[in-house]
Design a protein around this motif. Sequence first.
Motif, mmCIF file in Angstrom:
data_model
loop_
_atom_site.group_PDB
_atom_site.id
_atom_site.type_symbol
_atom_site.label_atom_id
_atom_site.label_comp_id
_atom_site.label_asym_id
_atom_site.label_seq_id
_atom_site.Cartn_x
_atom_site.Cartn_y
_atom_site.Cartn_z
ATOM 1 N N ILE A 248 33.078 64.264 39.556
ATOM 2 C CA ILE A 248 31.770 63.826 39.731
ATOM 3 C C ILE A 248 31.472 63.663 41.115
ATOM 4 O O ILE A 248 30.241 63.948 41.842
ATOM 5 N N HIS B 232 33.520 73.756 35.247
ATOM 6 C CA HIS B 232 33.377 72.250 35.330
ATOM 7 C C HIS B 232 32.664 71.787 36.799
ATOM 8 O O HIS B 232 31.828 70.897 36.698
ATOM 9 N N CYS C 188 32.423 64.674 31.030
ATOM 10 C CA CYS C 188 33.566 65.577 31.787
ATOM 11 C C CYS C 188 35.099 65.082 30.981
ATOM 12 O O CYS C 188 35.863 65.998 31.028
ATOM 13 N N ILE D 136 27.777 61.121 32.535
ATOM 14 C CA ILE D 136 28.530 62.256 32.757
ATOM 15 C C ILE D 136 30.165 62.059 32.887
ATOM 16 O O ILE D 136 30.702 63.060 32.641
ATOM 17 N N ALA E 69 29.012 70.096 36.494
ATOM 18 C CA ALA E 69 28.867 68.645 36.888
ATOM 19 C C ALA E 69 27.997 68.857 38.090
ATOM 20 O O ALA E 69 26.969 67.745 37.925
ATOM 21 N N ALA F 39 30.785 66.862 42.797
ATOM 22 C CA ALA F 39 29.327 67.159 42.318
ATOM 23 C C ALA F 39 28.288 66.460 43.160
ATOM 24 O O ALA F 39 27.089 67.162 43.639
#
Length: 164
Positions: free
Chosen positions: A73, A29, A58, A54, A33, A76
Amino acid sequence: MLDRFKTFFEGNKAAGGADAGGHTPDEFHLAAAVLLVYAATADAEFGDDERARIEWLCEHRFELQHDEAHALIEAAEHQVEHSVQLLGFTRTIKDGFSYEERVHLMEMLWEVVYADALVEAHEASLMRQIAGLIYVDDRDSGIARSRVRARLDAQQQAGTDGSC
């Protein structure tokens, strides 16, 4: 969960990289991401459409709750802001994920690139670079792009945005 995301790359660097045979969902993940955010910011603008895409990816592809997707996020974005290169992230994916997972990631990346309905030359170049770094051949990357384009065209004709 955010702490797990934040510590993934620190632990991964200390361990010398992901094991070739397996990975945790958190590792996939976060690495995915990071590349999604990187692709979204390739045009120096992280717009609402790209952010929404995004977030949707996710939540729906990673089966995360809204708060978990938001935390992912943010983690990321932090990684992208403090990273000077893609190599560490792409190496994690190349070394630890199956070919099918890498092709699936390319499809997700194309969804982000198409989120603002315009693929600029530097975005297409970035996609070729990422495909090469994660060892997805041009043919399969092109097929992933075509699937995304066909899905978006079908959604547009049906009058939906694909985010529900």
